[in-house]
Design an enzyme around this catalytic site. Structure first.
Site, short mmCIF file in Angstrom:
data_model
loop_
_atom_site.label_atom_id
_atom_site.label_comp_id
_atom_site.label_asym_id
_atom_site.label_seq_id
_atom_site.Cartn_x
_atom_site.Cartn_y
_atom_site.Cartn_z
N GLU A 23 37.87 31.85 45.27
CA GLU A 23 36.50 32.44 44.64
C GLU A 23 35.64 33.14 45.34
OE1 GLU A 23 33.94 30.09 41.28
OE2 GLU A 23 34.68 29.60 43.15
N ASP A 42 46.69 31.89 48.48
CA ASP A 42 46.47 32.97 48.09
C ASP A 42 46.84 32.14 46.35
OD1 ASP A 42 45.47 34.93 46.07
OD2 ASP A 42 47.14 36.44 47.06
N ASP A 79 32.57 32.30 37.89
CA ASP A 79 32.22 31.54 36.62
C ASP A 79 31.29 32.25 35.52
OD1 ASP A 79 29.69 31.08 37.61
OD2 ASP A 79 30.57 28.83 38.29
N HIS A 129 40.32 33.10 42.17
CA HIS A 129 39.72 32.28 41.33
C HIS A 129 38.80 33.04 40.56
CE1 HIS A 129 39.18 27.89 39.99
NE2 HIS A 129 38.11 28.08 39.89
#
Length: 621
Positions: free
Chosen positions: A471, A462, A77, A410
């Site tokens: 992530e 995956d 993020d 991710h």
């Protein structure tokens, strides 16, 4: 700095054979350090190696009237969470301290110190007053509703702080630990910066201890993402690091006097992470005892060591049944979400404790008998080898390492085309519709990121939406820097790209007599610098041969050399260890190595095909 094409990099990493039991830990180290460059927030430096990233967060703190530009995004993020960032820096610094020789031999100390400093420079900015620390930039909730590159951020960049009325002993304590550890790491290279870090560390520890409280009660949204289980471990952790940084008995007395009250000698744990520091405290304080420096505090420090033994024995499955869980494939398993962060920290602590025991010629005391320190190294190696590919899936969980690794990571920036190839802004919803849901692999390889990893049965999916497994986090990757260097020194060959034990070409020696020197500096009696140029490895891709060149710069004079500038012509590959200047093909020494003392050396490395580059001296003082 020149670029190597992505296709070349993909071919290069594909050469690592995962089926073998011997891994290139030096290559894994190099890639892991690149991951921290990919996670940078702020104005990126000219020597940035991850070329698909751009500047971001340049107005962070502006709303609050403070400069909070810089630091790291924690994971996939675009939020800067202070607690895991501080733990990340502490672990990077601990690795640089404990494995300094090993990291230096791999020519990676410069990159390691820069990884640390990218965090510590930010912490200094965030510590705006004696009892004020800015602990977060961005809102996790709004950020997670958007899928956009850091360069395109449209989400809130509100900053949140702790102070006397809104305390956060856990956050301030961990930041103090990070700065204290970093001060030790920097001391041999930049004593003034080391002293500055120590000043902030002491102030933050006093703040953390005097004004007690949990940071996530005051930092908006933190409890949803990095909820703190308590602050006692961070206070002990910070005091332990400050004792190592200062040798001030006050801090040793603190961990002894508060050993019972804060749980240092009471908690017997089987995990170590950004939230739970007890195992780290117990092992770090065991070093004091093992080095014979305990003095009147020996009795309490023995209790700390007993808990350190508990953790180590649990990892080795020799703790009378109270052991860490393992998957059928042999991986330490703590919990479902991002389990590999506990694996990397366990491997690191085991290697560090092995060093401490070995130096004292001591053994590990387990319920099932006395264990040689080498067993801890063996355990660490087993966990790292699992990460790199020796596992039931026969895949690497370190992104970009080996021929098979996660492709649908991710991570917002990695999953969207680079701002340098897709110039138009990718909006919040557009990111989900166009990039998040696409079945194709990520367009950018996030080299060195450690993903969350497999489940309790060694299963792994995956998928970009499978954030628990795909992530990567900085807190998971940070312990790997030190342990990769250690394992490379024990089991590998020197060099970040050592694919062959012997180079098939000659290793020429280049001395100053081959180089051009500007006549304005002949007052030092000829060239004061000697260059030793060697080829440390080579590999062939599609009939083209590439070489890893290592150049040692040695001051052969009797005087310090400053402002050394080199001209490097015929460079077609990537270079590490020097900083490019604004002048074409001209480089200077890293900022942390401004002075080359008499008789000392520094090293830079470059990789390219064809003939070697031509090196000449432009100027020096």
């Amino acid at each position: 700095m020149r670029n190597i094409s992505i296709s070349f990099c993909m071919l290069l990493i594909a050469m690592v054979h995962l089926g073998a039991s011997v891994f290139n830990y030096g290559d894994a180290l190099d890639k892991s350090l690149m991951f921290f460059e990919a996670q940078r927030s702020g104005k990126l430096p000219v020597q940035q190696r991850v070329k698909w990233r751009g500047d971001s967060g340049l107005n962070d703190g502006l709303q609050q009237g403070v400069n909070l530009v810089g630091g790291y995004y924690d994971a996939g993020d675009n939020v800067k969470f202070g607690l895991p960032m501080a733990y990340t820096v502490t672990m990077l610094a601990w690795g640089a301290i404990e494995f300094r020789k090993e990291i230096t031999e791999l020519d990676q100390m410069g990159h390691t110190l820069w990884a640390i400093r990218w965090g510590t420079d930010y912490f200094i900015k965030a510590h705006t007053q004696f009892n004020v620390l800015w602990g977060q930039v961005g809102d996790g909730a709004s950020d997670h509703y958007c899928w956009e590159r850091a360069e395109d951020m449209t989400t809130s960049r509100t900053a949140y702080k702790i102070d006397e009325e809104h305390p956060g002993s856990d956050l301030a304590g961990e930041t103090a630990a990070a700065l204290a550890a970093a001060s030790i790491a920097f001391k041999p290279y930049n004593s003034s910066y080391s002293s500055l870090l120590l000043i902030h560390a002491k102030q933050l520890f006093t703040f953390a201890d005097k004004f007690r409280g949990l940071y996530d009660e005051y930092v908006f949204g933190a409890e949803k993402f990095y909820s703190s289980s308590g602050y006692s471990d961070e206070l002990l952790w910070a005091a332990a690091w400050l004792f190592h940084a200062t040798d001030d008995e006050y801090y040793l007395s603190y961990v002894v006097d508060n050993a019972v009250y804060m749980g240092g000698t009471g908690w017997a744990v089987k995990e170590f992470s950004w939230d739970n520091k007890y195992a780290g405290v117990q092992i770090l304080l065991s070093k004091v005892l093992l080095e014979g420096k305990a003095g009147p505090y020996a009795s309490t420090l023995k209790q700390y060591q007993a808990k350190a033994d508990y953790y180590a024995c649990a990892c080795l499955q020799k703790n009378d049944g109270y052991n860490v869980r393992k998957t059928p494939g042999g991986l330490v398993y703590v919990r479902e979400w991002n389990n590999l962060q506990y694996v990397s920290s366990a491997a690191f602590l085991s290697a560090v404790y092995s060093n401490y025991l070995s130096a004292a010629r001591a053994q590990l005391n387990c319920p099932e008998g006395q264990i040689e320190p080498q067993e801890l190294i063996n355990f660490a190696k087993s966990q790292v080898d699992y990460i790199l590919g020796k596992n039931p899936k026969e895949m690497s969980y370190l992104i970009g390492y080996g021929s098979k690794y996660p492709l649908h990571v991710h991570h917002r920036g990695a999953s969207i085309a680079s701002i340098f190839s897709l110039h138009s802004e990718v909006g919040c919803v557009q990111g989900f519709e166009t990039w998040y849901s696409r079945p194709e692999p990520n367009p950018n390889v996030l080299f060195g990121g450690l993903v969350g990893g497999p489940d309790k049965n060694d299963g792994f999916s995956d998928e970009r939406s499978n954030y628990e497994q795909t992530e990567p986090t900085t807190s998971g990757s940070a312990p790997l820097i030190g342990i990769f260097a250690k394992l490379q020194s024990l089991y590998g060959n020197t060099g970040s790209y050592q694919y062959h034990k012997e180079s098939p070409v000659s290793k020429p020696k280049i001395t100053s007599t081959n180089l051009h020197q500007t006549p304005t500096h002949k007052t030092l009696g000829g060239s004061p610098v000697e260059f030793l140029h060697s080829i440390t490895s080579s590999w062939t891709i599609s009939k083209s041969t590439y070489y890893r060149h290592k150049v040692v710069i040695k001051n052969t004079s009797q005087k310090p050399i400053t402002d050394l500038k080199l001209v490097i012509d015929n460079l077609s590959g990537t270079l590490w260890g020097l900083i490019p200047t604004k002048e074409k093909n001209t480089y200077e020494l890293p900022q942390w190595l401004k002075v080359l003392e008499p008789g000392t050396e520094c090293t830079f490395v470059y990789v390219q095909g064809g003939p070697q580059a031509k090196i000449s001296i432009q100027s020096f003082h």
